[in-house]
Design a protein around this motif. Structure first.
Motif, PDB file in Angstrom:
ATOM      1  N   GLY A 215      86.166  -3.192 -50.862  1.00  7.54           N
ATOM      2  CA  GLY A 215      85.503  -4.436 -50.492  1.00  7.54           C
ATOM      3  C   GLY A 215      85.635  -4.701 -49.007  1.00  7.54           C
ATOM      4  O   GLY A 215      86.512  -4.143 -48.340  1.00  7.54           O
ATOM      5  N   PHE A 216      84.782  -5.585 -48.472  1.00  7.48           N
ATOM      6  CA  PHE A 216      84.652  -5.765 -47.034  1.00  7.48           C
ATOM      7  C   PHE A 216      84.636  -7.242 -46.666  1.00  7.48           C
ATOM      8  O   PHE A 216      84.008  -8.055 -47.349  1.00  7.48           O
ATOM      9  N   THR A 217      85.299  -7.580 -45.555  1.00  8.98           N
ATOM     10  CA  THR A 217      85.284  -8.977 -45.119  1.00  8.98           C
ATOM     11  C   THR A 217      83.918  -9.394 -44.592  1.00  8.98           C
ATOM     12  O   THR A 217      83.594 -10.581 -44.601  1.00  8.98           O
ATOM     13  N   GLY A 218      83.104  -8.454 -44.139  1.00  4.15           N
ATOM     14  CA  GLY A 218      81.833  -8.806 -43.526  1.00  4.15           C
ATOM     15  C   GLY A 218      80.617  -8.396 -44.332  1.00  4.15           C
ATOM     16  O   GLY A 218      79.533  -8.252 -43.773  1.00  4.15           O
ATOM     17  N   ALA A 219      80.759  -8.195 -45.649  1.00  4.69           N
ATOM     18  CA  ALA A 219      79.622  -7.831 -46.483  1.00  4.69           C
ATOM     19  C   ALA A 219      79.864  -8.338 -47.895  1.00  4.69           C
ATOM     20  O   ALA A 219      81.008  -8.577 -48.291  1.00  4.69           O
ATOM     21  N   ASN A 220      78.796  -8.498 -48.665  1.00  9.15           N
ATOM     22  CA  ASN A 220      78.917  -9.006 -50.028  1.00  9.15           C
ATOM     23  C   ASN A 220      78.919  -7.883 -51.055  1.00  9.15           C
ATOM     24  O   ASN A 220      78.868  -8.141 -52.252  1.00  9.15           O
ATOM     25  N   GLN A 221      78.971  -6.631 -50.608  1.00  9.50           N
ATOM     26  CA  GLN A 221      78.969  -5.505 -51.523  1.00  9.50           C
ATOM     27  C   GLN A 221      80.379  -4.971 -51.752  1.00  9.50           C
ATOM     28  O   GLN A 221      81.218  -4.984 -50.855  1.00  9.50           O
ATOM     29  N   LEU A 222      80.600  -4.479 -52.977  1.00  9.68           N
ATOM     30  CA  LEU A 222      81.706  -3.578 -53.240  1.00  9.68           C
ATOM     31  C   LEU A 222      81.144  -2.173 -53.303  1.00  9.68           C
ATOM     32  O   LEU A 222      80.017  -1.960 -53.772  1.00  9.68           O
ATOM     33  N   VAL A 223      81.915  -1.198 -52.835  1.00 14.37           N
ATOM     34  CA  VAL A 223      81.552   0.199 -53.001  1.00 14.37           C
ATOM     35  C   VAL A 223      82.511   0.795 -54.026  1.00 14.37           C
ATOM     36  O   VAL A 223      83.729   0.701 -53.871  1.00 14.37           O
ATOM     37  N   ARG A 224      81.975   1.372 -55.087  1.00 15.21           N
ATOM     38  CA  ARG A 224      82.781   2.036 -56.110  1.00 15.21           C
ATOM     39  C   ARG A 224      82.717   3.540 -55.874  1.00 15.21           C
ATOM     40  O   ARG A 224      81.654   4.139 -55.963  1.00 15.21           O
ATOM     41  N   VAL A 225      83.865   4.134 -55.535  1.00 10.63           N
ATOM     42  CA  VAL A 225      83.938   5.567 -55.248  1.00 10.63           C
ATOM     43  C   VAL A 225      84.639   6.244 -56.412  1.00 10.63           C
ATOM     44  O   VAL A 225      85.841   6.030 -56.642  1.00 10.63           O
ATOM     45  N   ALA A 226      83.909   7.049 -57.179  1.00 12.56           N
ATOM     46  CA  ALA A 226      84.488   7.768 -58.310  1.00 12.56           C
ATOM     47  C   ALA A 226      85.358   8.910 -57.808  1.00 12.56           C
ATOM     48  O   ALA A 226      85.245   9.342 -56.651  1.00 12.56           O
TER      49      ALA A 226
END
Length: 367
Positions: A215-226
């Motif tokens: 997760g990122f302080t400057g974006a509303n996305q989570l990135v899921r890395v398998a």
């Protein structure tokens, strides 16, 4: 570029304040009646402090997986404080410096199965591995500020925004060899806007169900890395907290003060998996009133497997400045410095909340 440890520490602390200062007036207008998770206050604990062991500038709260100790990194003294869950002080380790066992700004910590503690040192871009007794085993350079740590055993994961393209957002580190590899890439706005990377460089990581959530302080996305390296982005729904503006590219067509960039969105400061399989997120809106830093917090539950989210419950904030969060089992821990009445110095308090799904209005988790 700031190259000295003290200069970089000052820059990191200034960025931390900028990233948390802003007005909380603009909210998403849809679903205003939607309910987030319920927070039940189950306990409050005063952390034991002494004149020679006083928390001056806490910058990270961690829970050690095996010992269940609470660890607080203090930028003022360069030390880590280890507490029992009752609040009893059990150890103070480190001190200001760059020598063996010393820190300049100790951040998050994780515990490996053999009792080794890995601590991120914000100002020197290093992970420092400590034996049970606090003796330094090794320090590993990670070329970026490791804002968050997670582990699944011998492997350590760090949220660490790269200093150059392709703006990888996390690393996987073999604690035995010190070899690390980059994982995932930050969302598009980070690559497009250098100022956003400066104002919001903080990355949170959590292990969940065979994957790393970033997760990122400057974006509303989570990135899921398998674990096979594949990645996908997940949008976090919002009801009450602020989202990035739709005209982001236009706003960045000219230089903006960091304070303006920081006010564009609520700041993700906590990403905490719980035993039920869900993930607790904590976002903060803070603002400066004169010289006083005030914060408003939002707590959400993300059910990644079920592709749904329960968002934006109000997190009570009692102290001054930015609260720190961690999770023990299914309980959210919130550390604040609180001064009441005629107290001349703030007390270090930990408030414990059971996060309940009762009453949740679940929304789809967009991909």
């Amino acid at each position: 570029m700031i190259s000295s440890p003290s200069g970089r520490l000052l820059a990191a602390l200034l960025i931390a304040v900028a990233a948390c200062s802003g007005d909380t007036s603009q909210r998403p207008k849809d679903h205003q009646a939607a309910q987030g998770p319920t927070l039940h206050l189950v306990d409050s604990v005063r952390l034991e402090e002494r004149p020679d062991a006083f928390i001056g500038m806490p910058i990270a709260l961690s829970v050690l997986e095996h010992s269940r100790q609470l660890v607080i990194g203090d930028a003022m003294s360069g030390r880590i404080f280890r507490f029992a869950s009752s609040g009893a002080l059990q150890a103070v380790q480190g001190g200001q410096g760059t020598g063996p066992g010393e820190f300049t700004a100790p951040g998050p910590a994780v515990e490996l199965p053999d009792g080794t503690i890995a601590v991120s040192d914000f100002a020197t871009d290093r992970l420092i591995l400590l034996e049970r007794d606090g003796t330094e085993r090794s320090r590993i350079g990670v070329a970026g500020l490791a804002f968050s740590l997670a582990t699944d055993g011998a492997t350590i994961y760090a949220g660490r925004l790269a200093r150059q393209a392709p703006w990888t957002a996390a690393i996987r580190l073999d604690a035995a060899t010190g070899v690390w590899t980059p994982l995932g890439v930050a969302p598009g706005p980070y690559g497009e806007a250098p100022q956003l990377r400066v104002a919001h460089p903080y990355v949170s990581v959590a292990r969940q169900a065979g994957a790393l959530l970033v997760g990122f302080t400057g974006a509303n996305q989570l990135v899921r890395v398998a674990d096979d390296g594949s990645a996908q982005e997940l949008l976090i729904p919002a009801v009450r907290r602020r989202l990035l503006p739709a005209d982001l590219a236009a706003r960045f067509s000219k230089p903006l003060p960091d304070s303006v960039i920081a006010e564009m969105a609520s700041v993700l400061t906590g990403l905490h998996p719980i035993p039920s399989g869900e993930v607790v997120t904590v976002h903060l809106d803070t603002r400066l009133r004169g010289r006083r830093l005030e914060a408003a917090g939002w707590v959400s539950l993300l059910d990644v497997a079920g592709k749904r989210a329960c968002v934006d419950a109000v997190l009570p904030v009692r102290g001054v400045g930015k609260p720190l969060t961690a999770v023990l089992h299914d309980t959210l821990l919130v550390m604040e410095q609180v001064a009441e009445g005629g107290e001349t110095a703030p007390r270090a308090m930990v408030y414990k909340y059971l996060v309940s799904r009762d009453g949740c209005d679940w929304q789809p988790l967009p991909r």
